[in-house]
Design a protein around this motif. Structure first.
Motif, PDB file in Angstrom:
ATOM      1  N   SER A 190      19.097  21.062  43.056  1.00 23.25           N
ATOM      2  CA  SER A 190      19.649  20.939  44.402  1.00 23.25           C
ATOM      3  C   SER A 190      18.752  21.563  45.451  1.00 23.25           C
ATOM      4  O   SER A 190      19.082  21.567  46.617  1.00 23.25           O
ATOM      5  CB  SER A 190      21.038  21.610  44.452  1.00 23.25           C
ATOM      6  OG  SER A 190      20.925  22.986  44.097  1.00 23.25           O
ATOM      7  N   THR A 191      17.637  22.135  45.028  1.00 23.94           N
ATOM      8  CA  THR A 191      16.733  22.752  45.994  1.00 23.94           C
ATOM      9  C   THR A 191      16.040  21.688  46.828  1.00 23.94           C
ATOM     10  O   THR A 191      15.904  20.534  46.414  1.00 23.94           O
ATOM     11  CB  THR A 191      15.679  23.599  45.272  1.00 23.94           C
ATOM     12  OG1 THR A 191      14.947  22.757  44.370  1.00 23.94           O
ATOM     13  CG2 THR A 191      16.340  24.724  44.479  1.00 23.94           C
ATOM     14  N   THR A 192      15.577  22.101  48.017  1.00 20.87           N
ATOM     15  CA  THR A 192      14.903  21.181  48.918  1.00 20.87           C
ATOM     16  C   THR A 192      13.543  20.784  48.342  1.00 20.87           C
ATOM     17  O   THR A 192      12.794  21.641  47.892  1.00 20.87           O
ATOM     18  CB  THR A 192      14.692  21.844  50.291  1.00 20.87           C
ATOM     19  OG1 THR A 192      15.953  22.233  50.812  1.00 20.87           O
ATOM     20  CG2 THR A 192      14.015  20.882  51.251  1.00 20.87           C
ATOM     21  N   HIS A 252      17.440  12.637  52.764  1.00 18.06           N
ATOM     22  CA  HIS A 252      16.351  11.665  52.952  1.00 18.06           C
ATOM     23  C   HIS A 252      15.996  11.567  54.435  1.00 18.06           C
ATOM     24  O   HIS A 252      14.809  11.627  54.813  1.00 18.06           O
ATOM     25  CB  HIS A 252      16.791  10.302  52.413  1.00 18.06           C
ATOM     26  CG  HIS A 252      15.719   9.254  52.478  1.00 18.06           C
ATOM     27  ND1 HIS A 252      15.881   7.999  51.933  1.00 18.06           N
ATOM     28  CD2 HIS A 252      14.483   9.248  53.048  1.00 18.06           C
ATOM     29  CE1 HIS A 252      14.797   7.282  52.137  1.00 18.06           C
ATOM     30  NE2 HIS A 252      13.936   8.017  52.822  1.00 18.06           N
ATOM     31  N   LYS A 253      16.989  11.439  55.275  1.00 12.20           N
ATOM     32  CA  LYS A 253      16.745  11.314  56.701  1.00 12.20           C
ATOM     33  C   LYS A 253      16.081  12.566  57.263  1.00 12.20           C
ATOM     34  O   LYS A 253      15.112  12.491  58.037  1.00 12.20           O
ATOM     35  CB  LYS A 253      18.065  11.048  57.429  1.00 12.20           C
ATOM     36  CG  LYS A 253      17.913  10.880  58.932  1.00 12.20           C
ATOM     37  CD  LYS A 253      19.244  10.584  59.595  1.00 12.20           C
ATOM     38  CE  LYS A 253      19.080  10.437  61.104  1.00 12.20           C
ATOM     39  NZ  LYS A 253      20.385  10.159  61.776  1.00 12.20           N
ATOM     40  N   ALA A 308      13.293   9.100  45.427  1.00 10.00           N
ATOM     41  CA  ALA A 308      14.111  10.275  45.106  1.00 10.00           C
ATOM     42  C   ALA A 308      15.576  10.020  45.424  1.00 10.00           C
ATOM     43  O   ALA A 308      16.467  10.414  44.664  1.00 10.00           O
ATOM     44  CB  ALA A 308      13.608  11.483  45.884  1.00 10.00           C
ATOM     45  N   GLU A 309      15.844   9.340  46.544  1.00 12.57           N
ATOM     46  CA  GLU A 309      17.240   9.024  46.882  1.00 12.57           C
ATOM     47  C   GLU A 309      17.802   8.006  45.886  1.00 12.57           C
ATOM     48  O   GLU A 309      18.950   8.139  45.418  1.00 12.57           O
ATOM     49  CB  GLU A 309      17.338   8.469  48.300  1.00 12.57           C
ATOM     50  CG  GLU A 309      18.774   8.171  48.697  1.00 12.57           C
ATOM     51  CD  GLU A 309      18.904   7.502  50.052  1.00 12.57           C
ATOM     52  OE1 GLU A 309      20.029   7.058  50.390  1.00 12.57           O
ATOM     53  OE2 GLU A 309      17.889   7.404  50.770  1.00 12.57           O
ATOM     54  N   ILE A 364      18.068  13.262  45.792  1.00 16.58           N
ATOM     55  CA  ILE A 364      18.420  13.763  47.124  1.00 16.58           C
ATOM     56  C   ILE A 364      19.475  12.842  47.716  1.00 16.58           C
ATOM     57  O   ILE A 364      19.605  11.676  47.314  1.00 16.58           O
ATOM     58  CB  ILE A 364      17.196  13.822  48.062  1.00 16.58           C
ATOM     59  CG1 ILE A 364      16.563  12.430  48.224  1.00 16.58           C
ATOM     60  CG2 ILE A 364      16.168  14.831  47.571  1.00 16.58           C
ATOM     61  CD1 ILE A 364      15.431  12.391  49.255  1.00 16.58           C
ATOM     62  N   SER A 365      20.208  13.368  48.677  1.00 13.66           N
ATOM     63  CA  SER A 365      21.242  12.571  49.339  1.00 13.66           C
ATOM     64  C   SER A 365      20.632  11.751  50.471  1.00 13.66           C
ATOM     65  O   SER A 365      19.476  11.948  50.859  1.00 13.66           O
ATOM     66  CB  SER A 365      22.318  13.491  49.907  1.00 13.66           C
ATOM     67  OG  SER A 365      21.788  14.276  50.965  1.00 13.66           O
TER      68      SER A 365
END
Length: 245
Positions: free
Chosen positions: A9-11, A161-162, A150-151, A156-157
């Motif tokens: 869950s990390t960036t 992504h945005k 990745a999305e 990632i969500s």
């Protein structure tokens, strides 16, 4: 590239893309250092790459470069079998140089600049800058492709992504801005009529009026006298060994 896109869950770490963009800017600076200014300097040959051993190598990895005279460079090619390749690479590098071969030693006379050559230098500088802009945009494309994947892989969500895409765009805009700043006036031609019309009377005033100078010039600290009435200035911190054309 996807190694940076952790499944946790990390960036995701975007530093790799920024590093690659920074390298594009650095490459441009090195290429500008090779633009000929009528004075011999080893940096002049930095853009030259030689076909060697089935790949391409920088010239300074196939021979020792030196400047024994103000208008002469020499390259002592270590491998006799690469002399022809090194000579060809220098001749075809777009620098307007014609090496003279003496065994494994290449002598490279540095002819004085002409008005035509100055114009060629400006065009070459523009070519270098555009190549690095394209390189930066290619890094951006790679980053965006990685974010999409990745999305899709649920790493990632959509919101992440945005947000990350906006960060990549910020990196891109900053790199392009730095390239534009470097390439705005890599070659500045000063003519006597220009000086008369501007009413300048000192080297300090000339330096202060150059668009390539990003800060004011302090006469006491930035301008120094040389032998023969020469004056030197440290523009953008590049050092006094560079020649003002």
């Amino acid at each position: 590239r996807l190694e940076a896109m952790s499944t946790s869950s990390t960036t995701p770490d975007l530093s790799q893309y920024r590093t690659r963009m920074d390298k594009c800017v650095q490459t441009l600076k090195e290429e500008f250092g090779g633009l000929r200014t009528g004075r011999a300097a080893a940096s002049l040959l930095e853009p030259v790459v030689v076909d060697a051993y089935g790949s391409t190598l920088p010239l300074n990895q196939v021979g020792a470069i030196s400047a024994p005279e103000a208008r002469m460079l020499t390259v002592n090619v270590w491998d006799k079998g690469l002399v022809v390749s090194a000579e060809k690479a220098i001749r075809n590098a777009g620098l307007g140089l014609n090496p003279i071969t003496e065994g494994q030693l290449l002598r490279i006379p540095i002819p004085p600049l002409t008005e035509e050559r100055r114009k060629d230098m400006v065009k070459l500088a523009g070519k270098y800058a555009e190549q690095q802009r394209v390189a930066v945009r290619n890094v951006r494309r790679d980053a965006m492709d990685d974010l999409k994947k990745a999305e899709k892989d649920h790493q990632i969500s959509q919101d992440d992504h945005k947000r990350l895409a906006e960060e990549i765009q910020t990196f891109t805009d900053a790199a392009i801005k730095r390239i534009d700043a470097e390439s705005a006036v890599p070659v500045t031609v000063i003519k006597m009529n220009d000086l008369r019309n501007a009413g300048v009377t000192s080297v300090e005033q000339i330096m202060a009026n150059l668009t390539g100078v990003q800060a004011s010039v302090n006469a006491a600290q930035s301008i120094g006298s040389g032998s023969g009435g020469a004056s030197f200035a440290d523009l953008r911190g590049i050092g006094q060994d560079k020649t003002l054309v």
